[in-house]
Design an enzyme around this catalytic site. Structure first.
Site, PDB file in Angstrom:
ATOM      1  N   ASP A 120      -8.572  -1.726   2.869  1.00 35.25           N
ATOM      2  CA  ASP A 120      -8.226  -0.675   3.757  1.00 35.25           C
ATOM      3  C   ASP A 120      -9.058   0.294   3.299  1.00 35.25           C
ATOM      4  O   ASP A 120     -10.179   0.785   3.912  1.00 35.25           O
ATOM      5  CB  ASP A 120      -6.875  -0.393   3.704  1.00 35.25           C
ATOM      6  CG  ASP A 120      -6.394   0.702   4.831  1.00 35.25           C
ATOM      7  OD1 ASP A 120      -7.391   1.226   5.348  1.00 35.25           O
ATOM      8  OD2 ASP A 120      -5.262   0.722   5.039  1.00 35.25           O
TER       9      ASP A 120
ATOM     10  N   LYS B 264       5.554  -0.962   2.505  1.00 37.30           N
ATOM     11  CA  LYS B 264       4.792   0.029   1.605  1.00 37.30           C
ATOM     12  C   LYS B 264       5.225  -0.115   0.317  1.00 37.30           C
ATOM     13  O   LYS B 264       6.600  -0.036  -0.088  1.00 37.30           O
ATOM     14  CB  LYS B 264       5.195   1.480   2.179  1.00 37.30           C
ATOM     15  CG  LYS B 264       4.447   1.749   3.566  1.00 37.30           C
ATOM     16  CD  LYS B 264       3.108   1.767   3.482  1.00 37.30           C
ATOM     17  CE  LYS B 264       2.482   2.012   4.719  1.00 37.30           C
ATOM     18  NZ  LYS B 264       0.864   1.691   4.665  1.00 37.30           N
TER      19      LYS B 264
ATOM     20  N   ASP C 225       1.361  -4.013   0.969  1.00 35.82           N
ATOM     21  CA  ASP C 225       0.349  -2.967   0.932  1.00 35.82           C
ATOM     22  C   ASP C 225       0.969  -1.755  -0.028  1.00 35.82           C
ATOM     23  O   ASP C 225       1.765  -0.979  -0.132  1.00 35.82           O
ATOM     24  CB  ASP C 225       0.443  -2.216   2.316  1.00 35.82           C
ATOM     25  CG  ASP C 225      -0.556  -0.852   2.438  1.00 35.82           C
ATOM     26  OD1 ASP C 225      -1.312  -1.035   1.556  1.00 35.82           O
ATOM     27  OD2 ASP C 225      -0.468  -0.403   3.359  1.00 35.82           O
TER      28      ASP C 225
ATOM     29  N   GLU D 135      -2.605  -6.167   0.377  1.00 34.21           N
ATOM     30  CA  GLU D 135      -3.490  -5.169   0.885  1.00 34.21           C
ATOM     31  C   GLU D 135      -3.795  -4.089  -0.206  1.00 34.21           C
ATOM     32  O   GLU D 135      -2.832  -3.353  -0.962  1.00 34.21           O
ATOM     33  CB  GLU D 135      -2.828  -4.381   2.061  1.00 34.21           C
ATOM     34  CG  GLU D 135      -3.553  -3.245   2.718  1.00 34.21           C
ATOM     35  CD  GLU D 135      -3.187  -2.903   4.016  1.00 34.21           C
ATOM     36  OE1 GLU D 135      -3.364  -1.684   4.160  1.00 34.21           O
ATOM     37  OE2 GLU D 135      -2.409  -3.444   4.770  1.00 34.21           O
TER      38      GLU D 135
ATOM     39  N   LYS E 197      -9.630   2.022  10.342  1.00 36.85           N
ATOM     40  CA  LYS E 197      -9.108   3.133  10.772  1.00 36.85           C
ATOM     41  C   LYS E 197     -10.189   3.776  11.508  1.00 36.85           C
ATOM     42  O   LYS E 197     -11.177   4.408  10.837  1.00 36.85           O
ATOM     43  CB  LYS E 197      -8.704   4.053   9.472  1.00 36.85           C
ATOM     44  CG  LYS E 197      -7.248   3.282   8.992  1.00 36.85           C
ATOM     45  CD  LYS E 197      -6.900   4.159   7.776  1.00 36.85           C
ATOM     46  CE  LYS E 197      -5.249   3.599   7.394  1.00 36.85           C
ATOM     47  NZ  LYS E 197      -5.311   2.392   6.880  1.00 36.85           N
TER      48      LYS E 197
END
Length: 348
Positions: free
Chosen positions: A221, A144, A172, A198, A245
């Site tokens: 994403d 993250k 990401d 990402e 997702k």
């Protein structure tokens, strides 16, 4: 979360659908707080209260009719519709004696590689977390980031140095960088092995601009919201990999379309949801089971990241892998006592 957003607890919403002949199906939606995507727990519950009456009398095993009724009752709010869609797939599986994975097209793997999200912290703290997870068999890590680009690059390089060739690392930002910050970070990330980038920026246009400036593989994403978004991004050569997702796209029915299209287009997949427990994990595993092994980067077993387990902590992971249940439906048994009294009931 990325960009130093912090969530300490998350309310999850469980949908239970019962048919006239007594079949029960369950689904779950759990938005990752109110600041990640345009979704939040109370919004899911309000949306479900709005669309549920329109579903009464619909054949729960007719997934196309269920989807049409939901679309006719409420526009948008796919994260709420996802839970209903998943519950109806659960019913279809139980009614036919088949696993949801079988009904979604078949099982290509029943033992899935898993990834772990690495919380944003100081570089050494993140590296220590990764090393502990490696001891548990995890070799795919999602870092993250989305903060100061120089420090983000240091985070990634520290973890790359602490890991080995068997490990894959995703940097990401969750769309947390603007274009200039992403370019600054890229200058330092470019030379690192095993790094994938990402969703560096919030929009497809910005991510595409960054894509043209880097040799790092790109994962999209948050901007992959439907089949049109996937094919549009693919036509622009915007990515090599997507995170799929369930709640973002409206559940298993829509996710199956994106899964199969991505495989056909040669795009790798991570199959997951925004958050959730046993039910979310079961649904994710059933969809991921139909991805060819060379196309699946990882799945997420989010019940490893939660405290409450309404299905006996099933399905389970071990040594960095997740087993896929073969029993009918989602393959899990729900402890009704743990659910408590329903928030509301809609019935004929």
């Amino acid at each position: 979360m990325s960009s130093r957003r912090v969530v300490s607890s998350l309310p999850s919403t469980i949908v239970r659908v019962q048919t006239r002949d007594g079949h029960l199906g369950y689904g779950e939606t759990c938005p990752l707080g109110p600041t990640y995507l345009p979704a939040f727990a109370e919004g899911a519950r309000a949306a479900l209260a709005q669309l549920a009456p329109g579903l009464l009398g619909t054949d729960a095993t007719n997934l196309a009719a269920v989807w049409a009724r939901m679309e006719g009752s409420l526009r948008g709010h796919l994260y709420a519709k996802s839970a209903v869609d998943i519950a109806c797939w659960d019913i279809l599986g139980k009614a036919t004696g088949c696993s949801v994975a079988t009904l979604l097209g078949g099982v290509l793997q029943s033992d899935l590689p898993l990834y772990v999200a690495v919380p944003m912290a100081e570089p050494e703290v993140m590296a220590d977390f990764v090393l502990r997870q490696r001891e548990l068999g995890i070799h795919r890590f999602q870092l993250k980031l989305g903060g100061a680009p120089e420090l983000d690059a240091l985070r990634a390089s520290t973890i790359a140095a602490a890991t080995s060739a068997e490990d894959a690392i995703i940097a990401d930002a969750n769309g947390g960088w603007r274009r200039q910050d992403a370019i600054i970070a890229l200058r330092q990330l470019e030379g690192l092995e095993r790094i994938l980038l990402e969703q560096p920026c919030p929009t497809l246009a910005e991510c595409l601009a960054i894509r043209h400036l880097t040799t790092l593989p790109m994962v999209l994403d948050e901007v992959i919201v439907d089949l049109g978004a996937l094919t549009r991004a693919a036509s622009l050569d915007a990515m090599d990999h997507i995170n799929l997702k369930l709640g973002r796209v409206g559940g298993l029915s829509q996710a199956r379309l994106l899964r199969d299209a991505a495989v056909e287009l040669g795009i790798r997949l991570t199959v997951e949801d925004t958050w959730g427990g046993d039910l979310t994990t079961a649904a994710v595993s059933q969809l991921a089971a139909g991805v060819p092994p060379d196309s699946l980067f990882a799945a997420s077993y989010m019940n490893d990241w939660t405290n409450e387990h309404i299905a006996g902590y099933q399905p389970r992971s071990a040594n960095g892998r997740g087993r896929v249940a073969s029993a009918p439906g989602l393959g899990v048994e729900i402890d009704e006592e743990m659910l408590g009294s329903p928030l509301f009931t809609v019935a004929l």
